[in-house]
Design a protein around this motif. Structure first.
Motif, short mmCIF file in Angstrom:
data_model
loop_
_atom_site.label_atom_id
_atom_site.label_comp_id
_atom_site.label_asym_id
_atom_site.label_seq_id
_atom_site.Cartn_x
_atom_site.Cartn_y
_atom_site.Cartn_z
N ARG A 535 28.80 -21.60 18.16
CA ARG A 535 29.27 -22.18 16.90
C ARG A 535 29.23 -21.13 15.78
O ARG A 535 30.16 -21.04 14.98
CB ARG A 535 28.41 -23.38 16.52
CG ARG A 535 28.96 -24.16 15.32
CD ARG A 535 27.99 -25.21 14.85
NE ARG A 535 26.80 -24.60 14.24
CZ ARG A 535 25.78 -25.29 13.73
NH1 ARG A 535 25.80 -26.62 13.75
NH2 ARG A 535 24.74 -24.67 13.20
N ASP A 536 28.15 -20.37 15.74
CA ASP A 536 28.03 -19.35 14.70
C ASP A 536 29.11 -18.27 14.84
O ASP A 536 29.49 -17.63 13.85
CB ASP A 536 26.64 -18.72 14.74
CG ASP A 536 25.55 -19.69 14.29
OD1 ASP A 536 25.91 -20.77 13.75
OD2 ASP A 536 24.36 -19.39 14.49
N LYS A 537 29.58 -18.07 16.07
CA LYS A 537 30.63 -17.08 16.31
C LYS A 537 32.04 -17.69 16.20
O LYS A 537 33.03 -17.05 16.52
CB LYS A 537 30.47 -16.47 17.70
CG LYS A 537 29.21 -15.61 17.84
CD LYS A 537 29.07 -15.09 19.26
CE LYS A 537 27.80 -14.26 19.44
NZ LYS A 537 27.65 -13.80 20.84
N LYS A 538 32.10 -18.97 15.76
CA LYS A 538 33.36 -19.68 15.55
C LYS A 538 34.12 -19.90 16.86
O LYS A 538 35.35 -19.99 16.87
CB LYS A 538 34.27 -18.93 14.57
CG LYS A 538 33.60 -18.50 13.28
CD LYS A 538 33.11 -19.69 12.46
CE LYS A 538 32.54 -19.23 11.11
NZ LYS A 538 31.95 -20.35 10.35
#
Length: 618
Positions: A535-538
């Protein structure tokens, strides 16, 4: 008790604050404002066994020695009634150093109060489990003869499970004094429980004799002196409940009873008899003098938790006993309780919860007198309140969860499970790893298991593992730094010999639940750690990491990272016996969960399908 395959349940939930009430708030125009409130932790419905009651005093006992000391005091001071319910109740269970037994305590109580009535209800055990229930009956009822009046009645409680009644059990563990003091928790009044915080491995310490020298994980190599042993079946003229020569065995009842009065202990029934004669007992069991050899064998220490409830919730536990007793077909006892028990000055709110099969609830309702039925809601299904309360507590936890339990077996192969549905995507065979299929019970054991159960290899389906994984996942996915931790303390392995197939099968289910299953507890944590990274890396499909059984991206998350959120523990002790050092597990038998130092849930319910589903063990 509970060694190998038969487990499950009463429970109670309490906290140290009154029940919160949310009142309607309106604005100046009289319109209702949008309201927010904390999640309710209680299990409330028209089918609930009891409601939360304020004003209770709850006293915990974290060792068997402290529990039995207080229990003896309360039993000897009983004025009106004593109710004892248990998976196992043994007449010679040790209460104090030097050999004070349950029999001695109840005899003293009966002699002290001429109006006292004592009701004892152990489980009517199913082979191959041996709880010595049939021996409890004649010994405790012999107290009537010694005091010269009818004061003790023992009824064996059969399983009233909705499925496989021969495979499941009456598993509640409680004692009620005069219907207003109740002991409840994980400790049966039986062998092995007399222990303290030192977890002493010396089998002959504290005056332990016979079956009170307890270790179900190793063969017993010692012997009890014949003069200290007694066979209670001879009180009835029968020989070990397996009649021979017309069903009678010559015995002198008065001599047997005198031997019991003088401190004798129960003979073991584990000795094997060869099948050389048609008259041999069909189970192959006979009286034995076997016990642990204290010079070279360690006893297995016992860790458990029990509580004393003084206050209105004790009446609910008394009501549970009377319901159970009257539904088992024995001598009926009236329920003499106020409709609304009075609160005392204690600060605990308590709700008494049950796992209760529908069949059991129907029997309880049918046993009620007609005038009492108008005040009782007619049952429409099972009660699985303990599992639901556990789920409520897990979902509402803010800081930590501590679990101490004899078992941890839960669904590990699906995203979502329900207690009334079979787990999807995981069959019994596909759930078993290659080694597990090799060690699974075989031969006679497997044949006998299939004979009494149509679901012997069914994969677990309760939702406790899922609920824990989801709560930890919420902490992982939170944007803020959230210090949330789950601590789980379990036995090293289930009680029994590791060479037994059913013990190894339970080890397998536990390891699948905690570690190896696709959605085991630790793999759920790894999935959420990976989902957070994605999620943090999209990464668009990050949610699949938490829900898709075929998504294996979590496997590159090191297992050690789970230790930020989960700690798994067990206990072991060591001692020197002569010139040898020995070690043994400290057997975790507790059934307890503590949440945020605010709530505690404890009783007789294990984290497995026997206790959690509601349709099996009581």
């Amino acid at each position: 008790m509970e060694a190998t395959s038969l487990e499950g349940s009463t429970g109670l939930l309490f906290d140290a604050s009154p029940i919160k009430t949310l009142r309607q708030i309106i604005d100046e125009a009289g319109n209702a404002l949008t309201s927010n409130a904390a999640d309710n932790r209680w299990v409330l419905s028209d089918q609930s066994f009891s409601w939360p009651r304020t004003g209770n005093t709850v006293t915990p006992f974290t060792t068997g020695k402290s529990y039995f000391k207080k229990l003896a005091e309360e039993l000897e001071g009983a004025q009106k009634s004593i109710y004892i319910g248990g998976w196992q109740v043994n007449w010679d269970a040790q209460f104090a150093p030097g050999g004070l037994r349950l029999f001695d305590v109840l005899l003293k109580a009966a002699r002290a109060n001429a109006g006292l009535k004592i009701y004892v209800m152990p489980w009517k055990h199913s082979p191959p489990i041996q709880t010595y229930d049939k021996q409890t009956v004649p010994v405790l009822e012999a107290i009537n003869e010694l005091v010269g009046r009818k004061c003790v009645t023992v009824t064996l409680a059969a399983s009233l499970a909705d499925e496989d009644p021969g495979f499941f059990s009456h598993h509640q563990k409680f004692v009620v004094i005069d219907e207003h003091k109740a002991f409840i928790g994980g400790m049966d009044v039986c062998y092995g429980r007399f222990d303290d915080e030192t977890y002493d491995l010396h089998a002959d310490a504290e005056g332990r004799e016979g079956l009170n020298r307890y270790n179900g994980c190793i063969p017993h190599l010692g012997h009890v002196k014949p003069e200290k042993l007694v066979d209670p079946d001879l009180l009835t003229g029968a020989y070990d409940n397996h009649p021979t020569f017309g069903g009678l065995w010559a015995s002198n009842r008065s001599e047997i009873l005198k031997k019991i009065e003088n401190g004798a202990v129960q003979t073991d029934y584990s000795g094997e008899t060869p099948y050389w004669s048609a008259m041999s007992r069909p189970t192959g069991l006979s009286p034995s003098d076997a016990t642990l050899d204290a010079t070279r064998q360690p006893r297995m220490p016992w860790q458990d938790v029990h509580v004393l409830i003084e206050g209105p919730s004790a009446a609910d536990i008394a009501r549970n006993f009377v319901y159970r007793w009257n539904s088992e077909g024995g001598e009926k006892t009236p329920l003499d309780l106020p409709a609304e028990p009075e609160a005392v000055s204690g600060g605990c709110t308590v709700q008494v919860l049950r796992s209760a099969p529908f069949k059991m609830r129907k029997a309880e309702y049918a046993a009620l007198k007609d005038d009492a039925k108008k005040d009782v809601t007619q049952p429409t299904g099972k009660q699985c309140e303990i599992a639901l309360a556990m789920k409520n507590l897990i979902e509402g936890a803010t800081s930590f969860i501590y679990i101490e339990n004899q078992f941890f077996v839960s669904a590990f192969g699906v995203e979502h499970t329900e207690p009334d549905k079979t787990a999807a995507n995981v069959s019994a065979e596909s759930a078993l790893s290659g080694p597990a299929q090799k060690i699974r019970s075989s031969g006679f054991q497997e044949w006998a298991t299939h004979l009494v159960s149509d679901k012997p290899n069914e994969a677990p389906k309760n939702f406790i593992c899922e609920a824990l994984g989801e709560r930890i996942g919420k902490a992982i996915m939170s944007g803020a730094k959230e210090n949330f931790h789950v601590i789980i303390t379990l036995p090293v392995h289930p009680e029994g010999k590791l060479s037994d197939g059913n013990i190894m099968a339970q080890v397998h289910w536990t390891m699948q639940t905690l570690v190896f299953g696709t959605f085991s507890l630790l793999n759920r944590v790894r999935r959420y750690i990976k989902a957070r990274e994605l999620r943090d890396k999209k990464v668009a499909d990050w949610k699949k990491a938490t829900t898709d059984p075929d998504d294996r991206r979590y496997e590159d998350v090191d297992m050690d990272r789970c230790s930020d959120y989960v700690t798994l523990l067990n206990l072991r002790n060591w001692a020197q016996l002569g010139d040898r050092y020995v070690t043994e597990q400290i057997y975790i038998h507790t059934k307890m969960m503590i949440v945020d130092d605010l709530f505690a849930l404890l009783g007789s319910a294990n984290i497995n399908d026997r206790s959690m589903l509601g349709s099996r063990d009581s």
